[in-house]
Each structure stands twice: as C-alpha cells, then as structure tokens.
Design an enzyme around this catalytic site. Sequence first.
Site, PDB file in Angstrom:
ATOM      1  CB  ALA A   9      -1.039  -0.102   1.189  1.00 45.74           C
ATOM      2  CB  ALA A  10       3.910   2.232   1.737  1.00 46.80           C
ATOM      3  CB  THR A  97       3.497  -9.144  -7.661  1.00 46.08           C
ATOM      4  OG1 THR A  97       2.906  -8.512  -6.524  1.00 46.08           O
ATOM      5  CG2 THR A  97       5.042  -9.068  -7.592  1.00 46.08           C
ATOM      6  CB  THR A  98       5.700  -8.239 -12.844  1.00 43.37           C
ATOM      7  OG1 THR A  98       6.462  -7.057 -12.556  1.00 43.37           O
ATOM      8  CG2 THR A  98       4.550  -7.577 -13.422  1.00 43.37           C
ATOM      9  CG  HIS A 153       8.386  -0.460 -17.501  1.00 40.90           C
ATOM     10  ND1 HIS A 153       8.359  -1.446 -18.357  1.00 40.90           N
ATOM     11  CD2 HIS A 153       6.882  -0.556 -17.062  1.00 40.90           C
ATOM     12  CE1 HIS A 153       7.110  -1.793 -18.600  1.00 40.90           C
ATOM     13  NE2 HIS A 153       6.210  -1.423 -17.718  1.00 40.90           N
ATOM     14  CE  LYS A 157       8.836  -3.929 -15.259  1.00 40.75           C
ATOM     15  NZ  LYS A 157       7.662  -4.185 -14.130  1.00 40.75           N
ATOM     16  CB  THR A 164       3.186  -6.034 -19.987  1.00 39.83           C
ATOM     17  OG1 THR A 164       2.650  -5.630 -18.673  1.00 39.83           O
ATOM     18  CG2 THR A 164       2.169  -5.778 -21.093  1.00 39.83           C
TER      19      THR A 164
HETATM   20  P1  NAD Z   1       7.077  -0.391  -5.441  1.00 38.13           P
HETATM   21  O1  NAD Z   1       8.448  -0.627  -5.097  1.00 38.13           O
HETATM   22  O2  NAD Z   1       6.870   1.169  -5.591  1.00 38.13           O
HETATM   23  O3  NAD Z   1       6.067  -0.925  -4.264  1.00 38.13           O
HETATM   24  C1  NAD Z   1       6.025  -2.012  -3.749  1.00 38.13           C
HETATM   25  C2  NAD Z   1       5.745  -2.142  -2.480  1.00 38.13           C
HETATM   26  O4  NAD Z   1       5.459  -3.399  -2.062  1.00 38.13           O
HETATM   27  C3  NAD Z   1       6.739  -1.240  -1.502  1.00 38.13           C
HETATM   28  O5  NAD Z   1       5.961  -0.378  -0.663  1.00 38.13           O
HETATM   29  C4  NAD Z   1       7.306  -2.520  -0.904  1.00 38.13           C
HETATM   30  O6  NAD Z   1       7.722  -1.907   0.514  1.00 38.13           O
HETATM   31  C5  NAD Z   1       5.992  -3.470  -0.540  1.00 38.13           C
HETATM   32  N1  NAD Z   1       6.216  -4.701  -0.046  1.00 38.13           N
HETATM   33  C6  NAD Z   1       7.355  -5.537  -0.521  1.00 38.13           C
HETATM   34  N2  NAD Z   1       7.469  -6.512   0.284  1.00 38.13           N
HETATM   35  C7  NAD Z   1       6.288  -6.566   1.143  1.00 38.13           C
HETATM   36  C8  NAD Z   1       5.773  -7.522   2.018  1.00 38.13           C
HETATM   37  N3  NAD Z   1       6.479  -8.791   2.330  1.00 38.13           N
HETATM   38  N4  NAD Z   1       4.514  -7.093   2.370  1.00 38.13           N
HETATM   39  C9  NAD Z   1       3.797  -6.078   2.034  1.00 38.13           C
HETATM   40  N5  NAD Z   1       4.349  -5.054   1.316  1.00 38.13           N
HETATM   41  C10 NAD Z   1       5.671  -5.340   0.853  1.00 38.13           C
HETATM   42  O7  NAD Z   1       6.687  -1.074  -6.760  1.00 38.13           O
HETATM   43  P2  NAD Z   1       5.284  -0.713  -7.893  1.00 38.13           P
HETATM   44  O8  NAD Z   1       5.924   0.238  -8.914  1.00 38.13           O
HETATM   45  O9  NAD Z   1       4.316  -0.282  -6.854  1.00 38.13           O
HETATM   46  O10 NAD Z   1       5.205  -2.193  -8.359  1.00 38.13           O
HETATM   47  C11 NAD Z   1       4.772  -3.147  -7.346  1.00 38.13           C
HETATM   48  C12 NAD Z   1       4.736  -4.623  -8.372  1.00 38.13           C
HETATM   49  O11 NAD Z   1       3.245  -4.248  -9.188  1.00 38.13           O
HETATM   50  C13 NAD Z   1       5.755  -4.824  -9.416  1.00 38.13           C
HETATM   51  O12 NAD Z   1       6.067  -6.090  -9.245  1.00 38.13           O
HETATM   52  C14 NAD Z   1       5.283  -3.925 -10.747  1.00 38.13           C
HETATM   53  O13 NAD Z   1       5.850  -4.627 -11.861  1.00 38.13           O
HETATM   54  C15 NAD Z   1       3.788  -4.479 -10.631  1.00 38.13           C
HETATM   55  N6  NAD Z   1       2.969  -3.970 -11.529  1.00 38.13           N
HETATM   56  C16 NAD Z   1       1.785  -4.413 -12.033  1.00 38.13           C
HETATM   57  C17 NAD Z   1       0.694  -3.957 -12.747  1.00 38.13           C
HETATM   58  C18 NAD Z   1      -0.272  -4.494 -13.459  1.00 38.13           C
HETATM   59  O14 NAD Z   1      -1.000  -4.031 -13.972  1.00 38.13           O
HETATM   60  N7  NAD Z   1      -0.249  -5.605 -12.938  1.00 38.13           N
HETATM   61  C19 NAD Z   1       1.192  -2.493 -13.151  1.00 38.13           C
HETATM   62  C20 NAD Z   1       2.211  -1.612 -12.421  1.00 38.13           C
HETATM   63  C21 NAD Z   1       3.060  -2.405 -11.761  1.00 38.13           C
END
Ligand code: NAD
Length: 265
Positions: A9-10, A97-98, A153, A157, A164
């Site tokens: 969420a953060a 998550t990817t 990206h 990343k 994708t």
């Molecule tokens: P980010 O690094 O900004 O955010 C990830 C968050 O997850 C961080 O706040 C981190 O502290 C938290 N986290 C890590 N381990 C954790 C745990 N054990 N428990 C709870 N929280 C935890 O990354 P982002 O840009 O927000 O992307 C997150 C993921 O989503 C990546 O894998 C990205 O590729 C994917 N993504 C998917 C889509 C989609 O449409 N499916 C779109 C954008 C990004």
Amino acid sequence: MMRIAIAGAAGRMGRNLVLACSDTDGLELTQALDREQSPALGTDSGTLAGIAENKVLISDTLDASAFDILIDFTHPSATTGHLDFCKQNNKRMVIGTTGCDATLEQKIEETGKSIPILYAPNMSVGVNLCLELLKMAAQVLGDTVDIEIIEAHHRNKVDAPSGTALKMGAVIADELGRDLNECAVYGREGQTGVRERGTIGFETIRAGDIVGEHTVLFAAEGERIEITHKASNRMTFAHGAMRACRWMETRQAGVYSMQDVLGIT
Ligand code: NAD
C-alpha cells in the site's frame, strides 16, 4: 460490500490502488499492508495516497477477520507468503506483482485449486485489448515476419523484461505453436550472426519516470506493423484491479486472467 486489503500500500501502485478503491462502489478498504521495515508503517494510507484521511493505517500484519480479498502489488518474495495466508484463510486474491518465476507461477496454479485468484501482469484495458490484436496479427502474419517486443519503464522497475512484454511474447508464441523458452532472444550484443526468423526478440529500456510502454513489431520485407500501448498514468492499472475485484466477487476457485474479467477471451 467487499472488504479490501492492499499489500504494498505504500508503493507507487499501492497508493494509486488506495485512491481507486476509495472511488469504487461496492469496495471498502479495510487493510493496508506493507513490509516489516517500511518507513510508512503506522501512516494513514489515505493521507499517503494524497486523499483524505481514511483511518486505515499501514501495517505489516494481515488480519484474516478484516478482509475478503487481497490485492497484491508487491514483490514475488512477498506474494509467496500471501498465497499461503489466503489459502489457509479461504480469501480471494488479485495479483498484479510481476517478475514471478516458474516455481511461483506453479504455486499460483496450485493455490488456485482452493481459492479464486486473478493473476495479471498488466491490468489496463488497453494492454489486454492489445493481447487480442497480437493474436490476430500473429495468425495472419505467422512465420513470414520478424517479431520484436520493445518495452520501456521507469528507472526503479526491478524486473526485466516486463511481465507485460513476456505475456505478449507468450501469447504470440502460443498462437504460432512456438515455445517461448526456446525462441526468446533477450537483448543482442557482439557477433550475433543473422537473425533467425523463428525467434522473438526482447529489448528493454529503463529510464526516468516512464510509466510503461510496449511495442510489438511485425517486420517483413517492404512493410511492417507496430502495435503500441503507452500508459501515462498508474490509475489505469489501479482501476483495472478494482474492476477485477468486483468481478471476482462471484467466482469459484480457479486462476483467472484480465481477459476473463473483460470478457475478451
Ligand atoms: P514499489 O516498489 O513502488 O512498491 C512495492 C511495495 O511493496 C513497496 O511499498 C514495498 O515496501 C512493498 N512490499 C515489499 N515486500 C512486502 C511484503 N512482504 N509485504 C507487504 N508489502 C511489501 O513497486 P510498484 O511500482 O508499486 O510495483 C509493484 C509491483 O506491481 C511490481 O511487481 C510491478 O511490476 C507490478 N505492477 C503491475 C501492474 C499490473 O497492472 N499488473 C502495473 C504496475 C506495476
């Protein structure tokens, strides 16, 4: 009303998911999760998302009694534990998550026998429409063209090529009866020799604050087709995740895709 927990969420996506959830009828945010060492622990997730205070504080502990569906946009190392938790407590999951490897994808399949899971590396409507356009292009152009997938990206990343881009490659390979593990070529350097027609090439760009861009090139002698998608705002993924949550409300156990949600399979 479906009670939503957001893991990550953060993060960049997490903050957009909190915002999108507050905008969606029928969904209520009840848990906001981030990792143990996150500096955001204890912060109000609404304030962090740039909206009004919502009294849902960022926490590092999931409470099974407080949510119906877990949205996971974190890191593969976290997704594994979330799958176990949701299976044990009979909760639904939406996984964005990817970078999930074959072992984790196998675990998602296995867990999907017990609970409903939506797993999609890209939740935008546009990208999922593109996947259908790619199938059509691959059917018509088949082995007469060179196929290259180029993605860009932001600099933060952590996985490459993007989930994708890999999904696009898998859809095309499947349509052409190829095995992506055997035909994919990742980047090129040095004395590569001439290009083999049956390969699918991947090129990755990481720069600045690019939200997400994908181009698939079908190149023949004398003409080429490019199918391009550009995301300019993360809310497109967040709204897709909310649409998926609403759709998941009435599903039985199974692993579903965004194509299922959008009805374009
Ligand atoms: P980010 O690094 O900004 O955010 C990830 C968050 O997850 C961080 O706040 C981190 O502290 C938290 N986290 C890590 N381990 C954790 C745990 N054990 N428990 C709870 N929280 C935890 O990354 P982002 O840009 O927000 O992307 C997150 C993921 O989503 C990546 O894998 C990205 O590729 C994917 N993504 C998917 C889509 C989609 O449409 N499916 C779109 C954008 C990004």
